[in-house]
Structure formats: structure tokens, C-alpha cells
Design a protein around this motif. Structure first.
Motif, mmCIF file in Angstrom:
data_model
loop_
_atom_site.group_PDB
_atom_site.id
_atom_site.type_symbol
_atom_site.label_atom_id
_atom_site.label_comp_id
_atom_site.label_asym_id
_atom_site.label_seq_id
_atom_site.Cartn_x
_atom_site.Cartn_y
_atom_site.Cartn_z
ATOM 1 N N LYS A 94 15.434 -3.282 39.849
ATOM 2 C CA LYS A 94 16.757 -3.851 39.903
ATOM 3 C C LYS A 94 16.912 -5.216 39.164
ATOM 4 N N GLY A 95 18.037 -5.435 38.608
ATOM 5 C CA GLY A 95 18.234 -6.754 38.210
ATOM 6 C C GLY A 95 19.479 -7.075 38.127
ATOM 7 N N ALA A 96 19.771 -8.381 37.894
ATOM 8 C CA ALA A 96 21.413 -8.831 38.048
ATOM 9 C C ALA A 96 21.779 -9.563 36.804
ATOM 10 N N ALA A 97 22.858 -8.903 36.194
ATOM 11 C CA ALA A 97 23.380 -9.872 34.890
ATOM 12 C C ALA A 97 24.254 -11.109 35.513
ATOM 13 N N LYS A 98 24.451 -11.812 34.395
ATOM 14 C CA LYS A 98 25.294 -13.050 34.741
ATOM 15 C C LYS A 98 26.682 -12.869 35.286
ATOM 16 N N ALA A 99 27.245 -11.614 34.830
ATOM 17 C CA ALA A 99 28.848 -11.404 35.319
ATOM 18 C C ALA A 99 28.640 -9.987 35.259
ATOM 19 N N ASP A 100 29.880 -9.207 36.074
ATOM 20 C CA ASP A 100 30.049 -7.947 36.359
ATOM 21 C C ASP A 100 30.063 -7.159 35.056
ATOM 22 N N ILE A 101 29.379 -5.977 35.085
ATOM 23 C CA ILE A 101 29.255 -5.127 33.979
ATOM 24 C C ILE A 101 30.362 -4.262 33.951
ATOM 25 N N PRO A 102 30.987 -4.153 32.722
ATOM 26 C CA PRO A 102 32.100 -3.256 32.470
ATOM 27 C C PRO A 102 31.608 -1.807 32.534
ATOM 28 N N ALA A 103 32.566 -0.850 32.803
ATOM 29 C CA ALA A 103 32.213 0.577 32.928
ATOM 30 C C ALA A 103 31.877 1.154 31.701
ATOM 31 N N ALA A 104 32.772 0.356 30.355
ATOM 32 C CA ALA A 104 32.283 0.937 29.179
ATOM 33 C C ALA A 104 31.188 0.321 28.416
ATOM 34 N N ALA A 105 30.376 -0.504 29.189
ATOM 35 C CA ALA A 105 29.275 -1.227 28.536
ATOM 36 C C ALA A 105 28.304 -0.233 27.965
ATOM 37 N N GLN A 106 27.587 -0.398 27.056
ATOM 38 C CA GLN A 106 26.260 0.233 26.725
ATOM 39 C C GLN A 106 25.250 -0.358 27.175
ATOM 40 N N VAL A 107 24.343 0.646 27.944
ATOM 41 C CA VAL A 107 23.022 0.058 28.517
ATOM 42 C C VAL A 107 21.839 0.662 27.868
ATOM 43 N N THR A 108 21.083 -0.119 27.393
ATOM 44 C CA THR A 108 19.869 0.367 26.772
ATOM 45 C C THR A 108 18.526 0.104 27.812
ATOM 46 N N LEU A 109 17.767 0.912 28.330
ATOM 47 C CA LEU A 109 16.770 0.725 29.218
ATOM 48 C C LEU A 109 15.581 0.684 28.503
ATOM 49 N N VAL A 110 14.658 -0.198 28.605
ATOM 50 C CA VAL A 110 13.084 -0.039 28.061
ATOM 51 C C VAL A 110 12.246 -0.309 29.307
ATOM 52 N N LEU A 111 11.331 0.758 29.313
ATOM 53 C CA LEU A 111 10.575 0.822 30.815
ATOM 54 C C LEU A 111 9.073 1.016 30.290
ATOM 55 N N LYS A 112 8.426 0.630 30.955
ATOM 56 C CA LYS A 112 6.812 0.644 31.035
ATOM 57 C C LYS A 112 6.213 1.215 32.377
ATOM 58 N N ASN A 113 5.419 2.070 32.255
ATOM 59 C CA ASN A 113 5.033 2.755 33.367
ATOM 60 C C ASN A 113 3.397 1.995 33.726
ATOM 61 N N ALA A 114 3.015 2.241 34.932
ATOM 62 C CA ALA A 114 1.643 1.989 35.440
ATOM 63 C C ALA A 114 0.451 2.125 34.262
ATOM 64 N N ALA A 115 0.519 3.120 33.775
ATOM 65 C CA ALA A 115 -0.469 3.582 32.696
ATOM 66 C C ALA A 115 -0.290 2.975 31.116
ATOM 67 N N GLY A 116 0.740 2.358 30.978
ATOM 68 C CA GLY A 116 1.133 1.487 29.766
ATOM 69 C C GLY A 116 2.021 2.314 28.998
ATOM 70 N N LYS A 117 2.276 3.430 29.082
ATOM 71 C CA LYS A 117 3.313 4.272 28.354
ATOM 72 C C LYS A 117 4.515 3.555 28.615
ATOM 73 N N SER A 118 5.338 3.439 27.465
ATOM 74 C CA SER A 118 6.773 2.720 27.357
ATOM 75 C C SER A 118 7.430 3.826 26.845
ATOM 76 N N GLY A 119 8.845 3.431 26.713
ATOM 77 C CA GLY A 119 9.971 4.366 26.492
ATOM 78 C C GLY A 119 11.200 3.578 26.475
ATOM 79 N N GLN A 120 12.106 3.856 25.757
ATOM 80 C CA GLN A 120 13.588 3.587 25.536
ATOM 81 C C GLN A 120 14.614 4.644 25.735
ATOM 82 N N ALA A 121 15.612 4.487 26.386
ATOM 83 C CA ALA A 121 16.566 5.125 26.746
ATOM 84 C C ALA A 121 18.210 4.556 26.712
ATOM 85 N N LYS A 122 18.928 5.283 25.920
ATOM 86 C CA LYS A 122 20.283 4.704 25.950
ATOM 87 C C LYS A 122 21.294 5.290 26.989
ATOM 88 N N PHE A 123 21.983 4.747 27.837
ATOM 89 C CA PHE A 123 23.042 5.376 28.684
ATOM 90 C C PHE A 123 24.383 4.934 28.419
#
Length: 123
Positions: A94-123
Motif C-alpha cells: 500500500k502507498g498514498a499519493a499526494k492527491a486523489d487519483i482520477p479513475a482515468a489515470a494510468q498506473v504502472t506497477l514495478v514489483l520485486k519479490n523476495a527472491a529478487g525477481k522483478s517485473g512491471q505491469a500497466k493497469f
């Protein structure tokens, strides 16, 4: 030789693309958008200025977020903000932005797991 190298590069690129499959239009167990990233299914939920990423397995059952880290890039028009995510509970980040996030916003996630594998996904 040039054609051979282009073919090899194309096959390597295609293999990486298949490794992370998309869940376009798929809904997660909490109604959020789903993407496959860093070996898990990530469900995006936004409420006001709060971004929650729930981690689930192939059966949409919660999976441990222990050792995971990540961030999201939120783009809305000319506004861009990077929000760091922290593990919260057993299976969420979880994290908090400075302002409310519009429904039409593009969100790109960068995630790293415990084994060090990372990836990126666009929502």
C-alpha cells in the motif's frame, strides 16, 4: 548473419513477453484490475489517494507479500507521481499519493519479490 541475429533477438523478446501474461479486463477477488507480474497476480485497488496492490495466486487466493517491494507511477494528463509501496498485512502492498487519483489515470506497477525477481505491469 544479420537476418539470423534479428531472428534470435525477436525470439528472445517474444519469450520475455510470454513470461508475463496479461489479464486484460480480468477482475480480481476484490473487483480490481489484474496483471501478472514478478511471479504473482497483482490486483490494483484505488480509493481516494490510496493505492493497494493485493497479491494472489492462480486460484485468486491471497499469497504472502513478505519480502516484496514496489512502487507505482501514476500518470494523469501532465501530472506524474511515483508512490512507494510498503507491505501491509499478509498479502498487500500500500502507498498514498499526494492527491486523489482520477479513475482515468494510468498506473504502472514495478514489483520485486523476495527472491529478487522483478517485473512491471500497466493497469
Amino acid at each position: 548473419m544479420k537476418a539470423f541475429m534479428i531472428t534470435v533477438i525477436a525470439l528472445v523478446w517474444a519469450g520475455a513477453a510470454v513470461a508475463q501474461h496479461s489479464h486484460d479486463n480480468a477482475k480480481g477477488p476484490n473487483g480490481g484490475k489484474m496483471q501478472d507480474v514478478a511471479g504473482v497476480h497483482a490486483e490494483l485497488l484505488i480509493s481516494g489517494n490510496v493505492v493497494t496492490i493485493n497479491l494472489v495466486d492462480e486460484a485468486n487466493k491471497p499469497t504472502s507479500a513478505k519480502g516484496f517491494s514496489g512502487s507505482v507511477l501514476i500518470v494523469s494528463g501532465a501530472t506524474r507521481e511515483t508512490v512507494q509501496l510498503a507491505v501491509e498485512g499478509d498479502s498487500s502492498l500500500k502507498g498514498a499519493a499526494k492527491a486523489d487519483i482520477p479513475a482515468a489515470a494510468q498506473v504502472t506497477l514495478v514489483l520485486k519479490n523476495a527472491a529478487g525477481k522483478s517485473g512491471q505491469a500497466k493497469f
